[in-house]
Design a protein around this motif. Structure first.
Motif, short mmCIF file in Angstrom:
data_model
loop_
_atom_site.label_atom_id
_atom_site.label_comp_id
_atom_site.label_asym_id
_atom_site.label_seq_id
_atom_site.Cartn_x
_atom_site.Cartn_y
_atom_site.Cartn_z
N PRO A 125 0.83 -1.21 0.00
CA PRO A 125 0.00 0.00 0.00
C PRO A 125 0.86 1.25 0.00
O PRO A 125 1.95 1.29 0.58
CB PRO A 125 -0.80 -0.13 1.30
N VAL A 126 0.35 2.29 -0.64
CA VAL A 126 1.09 3.54 -0.73
C VAL A 126 0.10 4.69 -0.84
O VAL A 126 -1.00 4.53 -1.39
CB VAL A 126 2.05 3.55 -1.94
N GLY A 127 0.46 5.82 -0.30
CA GLY A 127 -0.32 7.03 -0.46
C GLY A 127 0.36 7.97 -1.45
O GLY A 127 1.59 8.05 -1.48
N MET A 128 -0.40 8.66 -2.24
CA MET A 128 0.16 9.60 -3.19
C MET A 128 0.54 10.92 -2.51
O MET A 128 1.36 11.67 -3.01
CB MET A 128 -0.84 9.88 -4.33
N LYS A 129 -0.07 11.18 -1.36
CA LYS A 129 0.22 12.37 -0.57
C LYS A 129 0.30 11.98 0.90
O LYS A 129 -0.30 11.00 1.33
CB LYS A 129 -0.87 13.44 -0.75
N ASP A 130 1.06 12.77 1.67
CA ASP A 130 1.13 12.55 3.11
C ASP A 130 0.06 13.34 3.86
O ASP A 130 -0.13 13.12 5.06
CB ASP A 130 2.51 12.95 3.64
N GLU A 131 -0.63 14.24 3.17
CA GLU A 131 -1.66 15.04 3.80
C GLU A 131 -2.99 14.31 3.74
O GLU A 131 -3.31 13.64 2.76
CB GLU A 131 -1.79 16.41 3.12
N ILE A 132 -3.79 14.47 4.79
CA ILE A 132 -5.07 13.81 4.88
C ILE A 132 -6.07 14.43 3.90
O ILE A 132 -6.03 15.63 3.62
CB ILE A 132 -5.63 13.88 6.33
N GLY A 133 -6.93 13.61 3.33
CA GLY A 133 -8.00 14.09 2.48
C GLY A 133 -7.61 14.40 1.05
O GLY A 133 -8.41 15.00 0.32
N CYS A 134 -6.42 14.01 0.60
CA CYS A 134 -5.98 14.32 -0.77
C CYS A 134 -6.32 13.21 -1.76
O CYS A 134 -6.75 13.47 -2.87
CB CYS A 134 -4.47 14.58 -0.78
N ASP A 135 -6.13 11.96 -1.35
CA ASP A 135 -6.35 10.86 -2.29
C ASP A 135 -6.52 9.57 -1.50
O ASP A 135 -6.11 9.46 -0.34
CB ASP A 135 -5.18 10.73 -3.26
N SER A 136 -7.11 8.58 -2.14
CA SER A 136 -7.30 7.28 -1.50
C SER A 136 -6.04 6.45 -1.62
O SER A 136 -5.12 6.77 -2.38
CB SER A 136 -8.49 6.54 -2.14
N VAL A 137 -5.99 5.35 -0.87
CA VAL A 137 -4.81 4.50 -0.86
C VAL A 137 -4.66 3.80 -2.21
O VAL A 137 -5.64 3.47 -2.87
CB VAL A 137 -4.92 3.46 0.28
N LYS A 138 -3.43 3.62 -2.65
CA LYS A 138 -3.10 2.91 -3.88
C LYS A 138 -2.22 1.71 -3.55
O LYS A 138 -1.82 1.52 -2.40
CB LYS A 138 -2.37 3.85 -4.86
N ILE A 139 -1.90 0.90 -4.56
CA ILE A 139 -0.98 -0.22 -4.37
C ILE A 139 0.22 -0.04 -5.30
O ILE A 139 0.07 0.38 -6.45
CB ILE A 139 -1.66 -1.58 -4.62
N PHE A 140 1.39 -0.36 -4.78
CA PHE A 140 2.65 -0.20 -5.52
C PHE A 140 3.25 -1.57 -5.78
O PHE A 140 3.36 -2.40 -4.87
CB PHE A 140 3.63 0.65 -4.72
N SER A 189 -3.00 7.38 5.45
CA SER A 189 -2.88 6.35 6.49
C SER A 189 -1.68 5.43 6.24
O SER A 189 -1.33 4.64 7.12
CB SER A 189 -4.16 5.51 6.54
N PHE A 190 -1.08 5.54 5.05
CA PHE A 190 0.09 4.72 4.72
C PHE A 190 1.28 5.57 4.29
O PHE A 190 2.43 5.18 4.49
CB PHE A 190 -0.27 3.72 3.61
N GLY A 191 1.00 6.74 3.72
CA GLY A 191 2.07 7.68 3.40
C GLY A 191 2.84 7.31 2.15
O GLY A 191 2.70 6.23 1.57
N THR A 192 3.70 8.22 1.75
CA THR A 192 4.49 8.05 0.53
C THR A 192 5.79 7.30 0.77
O THR A 192 6.44 6.84 -0.17
CB THR A 192 4.82 9.43 -0.07
N THR A 193 6.19 7.14 2.03
CA THR A 193 7.50 6.56 2.35
C THR A 193 7.46 5.05 2.52
O THR A 193 8.43 4.36 2.18
CB THR A 193 8.05 7.21 3.64
N PHE A 194 6.36 4.53 3.06
CA PHE A 194 6.34 3.15 3.54
C PHE A 194 6.84 2.09 2.55
O PHE A 194 7.75 1.32 2.88
CB PHE A 194 4.93 2.78 4.03
N PRO A 195 6.27 1.97 1.33
CA PRO A 195 6.69 0.85 0.49
C PRO A 195 8.16 0.85 0.13
O PRO A 195 8.79 -0.21 0.04
CB PRO A 195 5.80 0.99 -0.76
N HIS A 196 8.73 2.02 -0.03
CA HIS A 196 10.14 2.12 -0.43
C HIS A 196 11.07 1.85 0.76
O HIS A 196 12.10 1.18 0.59
CB HIS A 196 10.38 3.49 -1.04
#
Length: 304
Positions: A125-140, A189-196
């Motif tokens: 799981p990955v987020g495209m933004k670290d700010e809340i309310g910008c986008d839904s969770v994606k998968i990398f 909820s997952f952020g841009t950093t986690f998967p990497h």
């Protein structure tokens, strides 16, 4: 006060914490359970008080200091879910959080890559933004290095547990009647950093990239589709959607398709203009050389 889950088979009620209830909701399979000691450490929550309304009440709800009977405000539950998501994003990049997500990744609980060439590669799981309310969770996907929308199917082993009849349902921000990851699961909820960071930590899980010859080849009756035919098809698709020029399909990101089309058209016109100017200069040079040659011939005749 804990949330109760009724087991019809045994007839006896079983208590669960707010965190267990939240992670057991349909569409929340990507979440892991954050350790209570991590949440109780105020240092880990620095800066979140100004982000979430009713921060203290939300924290009490998450830590089961108050229960569903003590908090009748549905907005408080929604804010608590938002707060837990932000805490979760910080927790999963710690050593304990990475270990918890490792088990989910190994069990393919995040799903697999939808690209056929990736051969069922587990995703993260990955987020495209670290700010809340910008986008839904994606998968990398670590194999093709692409980001996708989560697939609309129920992952194995995930089921929505029943709650007390007097407890509230989570708002649209975190729940959905569909059996897939709902748009309300925020990417923050997952952020841009986690998967990497996960792949840097567990570098033995980094897969080999796609093979150079693994690209899909279109065929008609077993024969490869010629390039001009591909461009003709692309041009027809673009004309139907209004997003193509000279057979090129645009993937413009934040730029509008019309702006991209106009920009490309302007470049083509510039090339044509430059070519016309160059041709005119060549013609003038040829005319000048011819006229100079004729004048030199006349001078020679006069000298004779």
């Amino acid at each position: 006060m804990a949330y109760a889950v009724h087991d019809d088979s045994s007839g006896s009620g079983q208590e669960e914490s707010w965190i267990q209830w939240f992670c057991g909701l349909k569409g929340h399979e990507m979440f892991c359970e954050v350790e209570r000691s991590y949440i109780e450490d105020g240092f880990n929550l620095y800066g979140l008080r100004a982000t979430v309304p009713n921060f203290s009440d939300c924290l009490d709800l998450i830590l089961d200091r108050i229960g569903p009977d003590d908090s009748d405000d549905s907005h408080l539950t929604q804010s608590a879910c938002t707060l837990y998501g932000l805490i979760h994003a910080r927790y999963i990049i710690t050593a304990h959080g990475l270990d918890a997500m490792y088990n989910k990744y190994a069990a393919k609980e995040f799903g697999i890559c939808p690209l056929v060439q990736c051969l069922g590669q587990p995703v993260l799981p990955v987020g495209m933004k670290d700010e809340i309310g910008c986008d839904s969770v994606k998968i990398f996907c670590p194999k093709c290095q692409c980001v996708y929308q989560p697939p609309s199917y129920q992952l194995p082993g995930s089921s929505m547990q029943s709650r007390q009849s007097n407890s509230r349902e989570v708002g649209n921000h975190n729940s959905s009647s569909n059996s897939h990851f709902p748009p309300g699961v925020d990417g923050a909820s997952f952020g841009t950093t986690f998967p990497h960071l996960f792949l840097m930590t567990f570098n033995n899980l980094v897969p080999d990239g796609l093979e150079p010859n693994s690209a899909y080849i279109p065929r008609v009756f077993g024969f490869k589709v010629h390039s001009p035919s591909k461009m003709a098809v692309a041009r027809q698709v673009g004309q139907s959607s209004g997003t193509s020029n000279n057979g090129k399909l645009y993937k413009t990101g934040n730029k509008s398709h019309i702006a991209a089309w106009n920009e490309d058209a302007a470049q083509d016109q510039k090339k044509e203009t430059n070519g016309y100017v160059e041709d005119r200069i060549k013609q003038q040079d040829e005319v000048s050389s011819i006229s100079l040659g004729s004048k030199a011939g006349k001078r020679k005749r006069r000298g004779r």
